[in-house]
Design an enzyme around this catalytic site. Structure first.
Site, short mmCIF file in Angstrom:
data_model
loop_
_atom_site.label_atom_id
_atom_site.label_comp_id
_atom_site.label_asym_id
_atom_site.label_seq_id
_atom_site.Cartn_x
_atom_site.Cartn_y
_atom_site.Cartn_z
CB ALA A 192 0.57 -6.35 6.81
CB ALA B 115 -5.90 -4.45 19.25
CG ASN C 126 -10.72 -1.43 2.58
OD1 ASN C 126 -11.74 -2.05 2.03
ND2 ASN C 126 -9.44 -1.83 2.30
CD1 TRP D 208 -9.99 6.93 7.79
CD2 TRP D 208 -11.00 7.37 5.76
NE1 TRP D 208 -11.05 7.97 7.78
CE2 TRP D 208 -11.69 8.15 6.77
CE3 TRP D 208 -11.42 7.51 4.36
CZ2 TRP D 208 -12.73 8.77 6.36
CZ3 TRP D 208 -12.33 8.27 4.12
CH2 TRP D 208 -12.97 8.95 5.09
CG HIS D 209 -5.32 5.93 1.47
ND1 HIS D 209 -5.51 6.43 -0.05
CD2 HIS D 209 -6.31 5.06 1.61
CE1 HIS D 209 -6.51 5.83 -0.24
NE2 HIS D 209 -7.06 4.75 0.51
CG ASN E 63 -6.39 -3.05 1.47
OD1 ASN E 63 -5.97 -3.50 2.90
ND2 ASN E 63 -6.97 -4.38 1.07
#
Length: 564
Positions: A13, A34, A98, A499-500, A546
């Site tokens: 995003a 980061a 991903n 991983w959502h 995503n």
């Protein structure tokens, strides 16, 4: 100097926001990430590859100390242990590591968002942005875009793996028809998967697709990497900027702060900065700026389980660099109150990047519309401390029952006589800490994997015994199918995620005590602060998150540019 927009988090995003907002030369934009920079001229090979199996194992690409509790025992008696939870820490975020999947979810998902208070987020409002994102190389028409930054395609007849192709045909014979367009009309069936890869066949993270070389040269855009946002600064209840650690080590002042750090680190930053449930903030010694009960609540995931099979040599992938998640199986559980297409199975040509994974095909299932909810809390007010993450998966019995159904259906599909001679032993599988540890690159792991691979190929009639002793540790598919108690225990113990992570700062009405932001991403109770990432989702869509997250960023950018 005070910039116009300070974006904290350069993931899927954040990169979209930075590109869209800086297109206005009168807006000064700073993007803070980061992790490390990913640019067109220095993208690492494992990230560039359309086979993503190694990128998320590289600890340089993730928050390597982040762990999470996955499953949930109703009695709270069974021991629960945290597992590493791979979340991206590099420019481009999840889109850089991903599985490349480019699906949107069901129109009903977005009707549900509106019903939960996210006014203006129905399907008719979101579809133009899904189209804006993409250049679909296979399909045209009212549901598809042709001019967007992300090229979308499906695997060709020449490239599809023999296992995936035959499994799709087996499903078709079993009443799950092969259909053409995963992003077409929402219906059940087996589809070649839509993925986001460039015309050169390489990954397209938002750090490349949106932050092109031309965009990066804009004088009004500054990209700061390897710098962590410690906390948001406030003057009363107005956000005024943020302090950073890391390479920059500075304070940046802004007219508007936008937090795009993902569904785990966005609520953590808000909590560290004094926005969240008063009780939680008091317990960690954080000074309260604005009480907001919903921050960190409503944590969502797609709970997962898998069924795998040994593949004889003629059924293995021909090209080791090829994308592995080549097809999907969408089906409906029929459970009362659940929507059409509430279940998802990824048909994987290989189960890992390594030699053992090449010999195993999988059906990787998840509950597409899950109802269990978890929480993100601060473990400590110290910025370097990762938050406590508890997904509480399967705490809603509907999720447990549907994951059990998926495992049964997957076993039946792989054991179909149509696959006889084209697969060997069928067995239950999961992405357990043990599997993840063995998959890490290294000489010792390579030796172990090499020995096991060789043994699998030469074992002959002893192969099933080898698989059940070395891989499943005694658990057999027949045993689970014959014993519902054992099946329940297996699913509870081995449930994983996808991983959502999403939903921890959800959109909604200001009258809703659990809503964190308005439908335009503005944080309730303060000024000059927005959220823009998967945290905003009121409910989890029936999709890899995503593309919906990129759609959210496109819309929030337009809200900002339009003065909303």
């Amino acid at each position: 100097m005070i910039v116009d927009h300070l974006i904290l988090g350069g993931g899927s995003a954040g990169c979209v926001l930075a590109a869209r907002l800086s297109a206005d030369p009168n807006r000064r934009v700073v993007l803070v990430e980061a992790g490390r920079n990913i640019a067109p001229d220095d993208i690492p090979g494992d990230i560039r590859s359309r086979y993503p199996g190694r990128a998320y194992l590289d600890t340089r690409n993730i928050w390597s100390q982040l762990t999470a509790l996955m499953g949930y025992a109703r009695s709270n008696v069974a021991p629960r242990s945290s597992r590493r939870y791979e979340q991206a820490r590099l420019l481009g975020g999840g889109s850089a590591i991903n599985a490349l999947m480019a699906n949107r979810g069901a129109p009903a998902d977005y009707a549900e968002w509106e019903a939960l208070g996210a006014d203006g987020w129905g399907w008719d409002e979101c579809l133009p942005y899904f189209r804006k994102i993409e250049s679909d190389r296979d399909f045209n028409g009212p549901l598809h875009g042709q001019d967007g930054p992300l090229t979308i395609r499906r695997i060709s007849d020449e490239k599809i793996s023999p296992f995936v192709d035959r499994t799709m045909k087996a499903l078709d014979r079993r009443g799950h028809p092969i259909r053409q367009d995963q992003n077409g009309v929402w219906e059940d069936g087996a589809f070649r998967a839509a993925i986001a890869v460039s015309d050169r066949g390489e990954r397209l993270p938002t750090s490349l697709a949106y932050l092109t070389s031309e965009v990066r040269r804009r004088p009004n855009l500054r990209i700061v990497t390897e710098s962590v946002a410690i906390r948001i600064l406030f003057d009363g209840r107005r956000a005024t900027g943020a302090t950073l650690s890391g390479a920059a080590g500075e304070t940046i002042h802004a007219a508007e702060v936008i937090v795009s750090a993902g569904a785990i680190h966005t609520p953590a930053l808000l909590l560290r900065s004094g926005i969240g449930p008063a009780g939680d903030l008091n317990s960690t010694g954080v000074t309260i700026v604005a009480g907001c009960e919903g921050v960190g609540r409503n944590l969502m995931e797609h709970p997962s389980i898998a069924v795998a099979a040994y593949l004889p040599p003629h059924m293995r992938v021909r090209d080791p660099a090829e994308h592995h998640e080549q097809a999907i199986w969408r089906f409906s559980s029929g459970l009362v109150g659940t929507p059409q297409g509430d279940m998802h199975g990824s048909i994987l040509s290989r189960s890992g990047w390594h030699s053992v994974g090449m010999r195993l095909g999988s059906l990787f299932f998840w509950v597409n519309k899950s109802y269990s909810r978890g929480v993100v809390r601060l473990a400590s007010a110290i910025p370097q401390a990762e938050p406590d993450v508890d997904f509480r998966m399967l705490s809603d019995e509907r999720d447990l029952n549907r994951l059990k159904l998926a495992l049964r259906m997957g076993a039946e599909a792989l054991l179909d006589p149509f696959l006889d001679g084209h697969r060997g032993t069928v067995f239950p599988s999961s992405y357990s800490p043990r599997v993840a540890k063995v998959a890490v690159p290294g000489a010792w792991n390579a030796l172990q994997r090499g020995i096991l691979s060789g043994m699998l190929d030469v074992a002959g009639p002893l192969r099933a015994a080898l698989i059940h002793s070395a891989i499943t540790l005694g658990t057999t598919m027949d045993g689970l199918l014959a014993d519902d108690v054992a099946l329940t225990e297996f699913v509870r113990r081995h449930v994983g995620g996808t991983w959502h992570a999403s939903g921890t700062c959800r959109m909604g009405s200001i009258d809703d005590p659990m809503a964190v932001t308005s439908p335009t991403g503005r944080v309730h109770g303060v000024e000059g602060l927005r959220v823009c990432d998967a945290s905003l989702m009121p409910s989890i869509p029936c999709a890899n998150t995503n593309i919906p997250t990129i759609m959210i960023a496109e819309r929030i950018a337009d809200f900002i540019l339009g003065g909303r």
